[in-house]
Design a protein around this motif. Sequence first.
Motif, PDB file in Angstrom:
ATOM      1  N   ARG A 207     -14.539  21.072 -11.538  1.00 11.30           N
ATOM      2  CA  ARG A 207     -14.672  20.557 -12.905  1.00 11.30           C
ATOM      3  C   ARG A 207     -15.641  21.426 -13.710  1.00 11.30           C
ATOM      4  O   ARG A 207     -15.380  21.749 -14.875  1.00 11.30           O
ATOM      5  CB  ARG A 207     -15.175  19.115 -12.826  1.00 11.30           C
ATOM      6  N   MET A 208     -16.742  21.842 -13.073  1.00 16.38           N
ATOM      7  CA  MET A 208     -17.726  22.691 -13.753  1.00 16.38           C
ATOM      8  C   MET A 208     -17.120  24.043 -14.115  1.00 16.38           C
ATOM      9  O   MET A 208     -17.402  24.590 -15.181  1.00 16.38           O
ATOM     10  CB  MET A 208     -18.962  22.876 -12.872  1.00 16.38           C
ATOM     11  N   LYS A 209     -16.258  24.581 -13.249  1.00 19.84           N
ATOM     12  CA  LYS A 209     -15.598  25.857 -13.546  1.00 19.84           C
ATOM     13  C   LYS A 209     -14.743  25.752 -14.806  1.00 19.84           C
ATOM     14  O   LYS A 209     -14.714  26.676 -15.619  1.00 19.84           O
ATOM     15  CB  LYS A 209     -14.727  26.291 -12.366  1.00 19.84           C
ATOM     16  N   VAL A 210     -14.066  24.627 -14.975  1.00 21.55           N
ATOM     17  CA  VAL A 210     -13.229  24.429 -16.159  1.00 21.55           C
ATOM     18  C   VAL A 210     -14.093  24.406 -17.414  1.00 21.55           C
ATOM     19  O   VAL A 210     -13.785  25.066 -18.417  1.00 21.55           O
ATOM     20  CB  VAL A 210     -12.389  23.138 -16.034  1.00 21.55           C
TER      21      VAL A 210
ATOM     22  N   ASN B 130     -14.177  27.056 -20.547  1.00 19.12           N
ATOM     23  CA  ASN B 130     -14.017  26.646 -21.947  1.00 19.12           C
ATOM     24  C   ASN B 130     -15.134  27.226 -22.807  1.00 19.12           C
ATOM     25  O   ASN B 130     -14.878  27.785 -23.883  1.00 19.12           O
ATOM     26  CB  ASN B 130     -14.022  25.125 -22.074  1.00 19.12           C
ATOM     27  N   ILE B 131     -16.357  27.104 -22.347  1.00 23.51           N
ATOM     28  CA  ILE B 131     -17.507  27.595 -23.115  1.00 23.51           C
ATOM     29  C   ILE B 131     -17.434  29.110 -23.264  1.00 23.51           C
ATOM     30  O   ILE B 131     -17.738  29.658 -24.330  1.00 23.51           O
ATOM     31  CB  ILE B 131     -18.826  27.141 -22.462  1.00 23.51           C
ATOM     32  N   ALA B 132     -16.998  29.796 -22.215  1.00 17.56           N
ATOM     33  CA  ALA B 132     -16.885  31.257 -22.278  1.00 17.56           C
ATOM     34  C   ALA B 132     -15.832  31.704 -23.285  1.00 17.56           C
ATOM     35  O   ALA B 132     -15.918  32.808 -23.836  1.00 17.56           O
ATOM     36  CB  ALA B 132     -16.553  31.808 -20.892  1.00 17.56           C
ATOM     37  N   ASN B 133     -14.843  30.860 -23.552  1.00 24.44           N
ATOM     38  CA  ASN B 133     -13.755  31.219 -24.465  1.00 24.44           C
ATOM     39  C   ASN B 133     -13.867  30.572 -25.836  1.00 24.44           C
ATOM     40  O   ASN B 133     -12.880  30.501 -26.567  1.00 24.44           O
ATOM     41  CB  ASN B 133     -12.411  30.850 -23.826  1.00 24.44           C
TER      42      ASN B 133
ATOM     43  N   ARG C 282      -8.551  24.590 -25.254  1.00 17.35           N
ATOM     44  CA  ARG C 282      -9.512  23.963 -24.352  1.00 17.35           C
ATOM     45  C   ARG C 282      -8.776  23.254 -23.219  1.00 17.35           C
ATOM     46  O   ARG C 282      -7.741  22.630 -23.426  1.00 17.35           O
ATOM     47  CB  ARG C 282     -10.346  22.953 -25.133  1.00 17.35           C
ATOM     48  N   LYS C 283      -9.313  23.367 -22.014  1.00 19.16           N
ATOM     49  CA  LYS C 283      -8.751  22.689 -20.841  1.00 19.16           C
ATOM     50  C   LYS C 283      -9.596  21.458 -20.535  1.00 19.16           C
ATOM     51  O   LYS C 283     -10.814  21.492 -20.642  1.00 19.16           O
ATOM     52  CB  LYS C 283      -8.742  23.611 -19.622  1.00 19.16           C
ATOM     53  N   ILE C 284      -8.923  20.395 -20.125  1.00 16.69           N
ATOM     54  CA  ILE C 284      -9.599  19.150 -19.772  1.00 16.69           C
ATOM     55  C   ILE C 284      -9.340  18.890 -18.291  1.00 16.69           C
ATOM     56  O   ILE C 284      -8.185  18.740 -17.878  1.00 16.69           O
ATOM     57  CB  ILE C 284      -9.088  17.968 -20.619  1.00 16.69           C
ATOM     58  N   PRO C 285     -10.406  18.834 -17.466  1.00 15.63           N
ATOM     59  CA  PRO C 285     -10.197  18.569 -16.040  1.00 15.63           C
ATOM     60  C   PRO C 285      -9.793  17.117 -15.806  1.00 15.63           C
ATOM     61  O   PRO C 285     -10.267  16.204 -16.481  1.00 15.63           O
ATOM     62  CB  PRO C 285     -11.559  18.870 -15.418  1.00 15.63           C
TER      63      PRO C 285
ATOM     64  N   THR D 287     -19.298  19.505 -26.891  1.00 18.03           N
ATOM     65  CA  THR D 287     -18.544  18.598 -26.029  1.00 18.03           C
ATOM     66  C   THR D 287     -18.521  19.115 -24.597  1.00 18.03           C
ATOM     67  O   THR D 287     -18.780  18.371 -23.644  1.00 18.03           O
ATOM     68  CB  THR D 287     -17.104  18.427 -26.557  1.00 18.03           C
ATOM     69  N   ASP D 288     -18.217  20.407 -24.456  1.00 14.46           N
ATOM     70  CA  ASP D 288     -18.150  20.954 -23.103  1.00 14.46           C
ATOM     71  C   ASP D 288     -19.527  21.068 -22.456  1.00 14.46           C
ATOM     72  O   ASP D 288     -19.650  20.922 -21.241  1.00 14.46           O
ATOM     73  CB  ASP D 288     -17.423  22.301 -23.098  1.00 14.46           C
ATOM     74  N   MET D 289     -20.569  21.295 -23.235  1.00 13.33           N
ATOM     75  CA  MET D 289     -21.924  21.310 -22.668  1.00 13.33           C
ATOM     76  C   MET D 289     -22.300  19.910 -22.175  1.00 13.33           C
ATOM     77  O   MET D 289     -22.890  19.763 -21.106  1.00 13.33           O
ATOM     78  CB  MET D 289     -22.943  21.800 -23.704  1.00 13.33           C
ATOM     79  N   ALA D 290     -21.952  18.896 -22.949  1.00 10.65           N
ATOM     80  CA  ALA D 290     -22.237  17.516 -22.527  1.00 10.65           C
ATOM     81  C   ALA D 290     -21.448  17.164 -21.268  1.00 10.65           C
ATOM     82  O   ALA D 290     -21.987  16.550 -20.340  1.00 10.65           O
ATOM     83  CB  ALA D 290     -21.913  16.539 -23.652  1.00 10.65           C
ATOM     84  N   ASP D 291     -20.176  17.568 -21.223  1.00 12.70           N
ATOM     85  CA  ASP D 291     -19.362  17.312 -20.034  1.00 12.70           C
ATOM     86  C   ASP D 291     -19.908  18.070 -18.825  1.00 12.70           C
ATOM     87  O   ASP D 291     -19.905  17.553 -17.710  1.00 12.70           O
ATOM     88  CB  ASP D 291     -17.902  17.707 -20.286  1.00 12.70           C
ATOM     89  N   ALA D 292     -20.374  19.303 -19.047  1.00 15.25           N
ATOM     90  CA  ALA D 292     -20.951  20.090 -17.953  1.00 15.25           C
ATOM     91  C   ALA D 292     -22.239  19.437 -17.448  1.00 15.25           C
ATOM     92  O   ALA D 292     -22.503  19.409 -16.241  1.00 15.25           O
ATOM     93  CB  ALA D 292     -21.220  21.521 -18.416  1.00 15.25           C
TER      94      ALA D 292
END
Length: 148
Positions: free
Chosen positions: A20-23, A27-30, A38-41, A112-117
């Motif tokens: 999940r962290m890789k996803v 996302n953050i890298a792109n 954006r991909k959602i695990p 959003t992705d930082m919060a999810d990470a």
Amino acid sequence: MTLSGSLDISVQGLGAQSERMKVHANNIANVNTPYYERKIPVLAENYQVSFQDVIASMRKGIITTGVSYGPGGTLMAGVVADKTPGKRIYEPGHPEADKDGYVTLSNVNPMTDMADAFNTSRVFEANLAVIGVVKNMANKALEIGRGS
């Protein structure tokens, strides 16, 4: 549940959270990659039905079909694309501009992705804590077995 069963579930959780962290990292890298979606695990419960569980249930007179015998942890079921449209900007000179001169930006919201990470990291830590508790329980059981 046995101690090894508890460990197995936590190890599966660690693996799922790692994926999940890789996803989220991808996302953050792109975030600045045009046309990136954006991909959602997607996580799912992993049901484990062992042959021993089936035989034990049958000995108790319980015969069921199509029913799971108990959760076996979490697994990474896959990813789905976030179909939220990215912002379109007019840049006719951009190499990836469409015929009208527009470039569609990534639909990744880095907050959003930082919060999810961050959430993923906390769940990973919780699984590590469970492994520590199981380890302590096993050590205490060994001490009791030695008569200390």
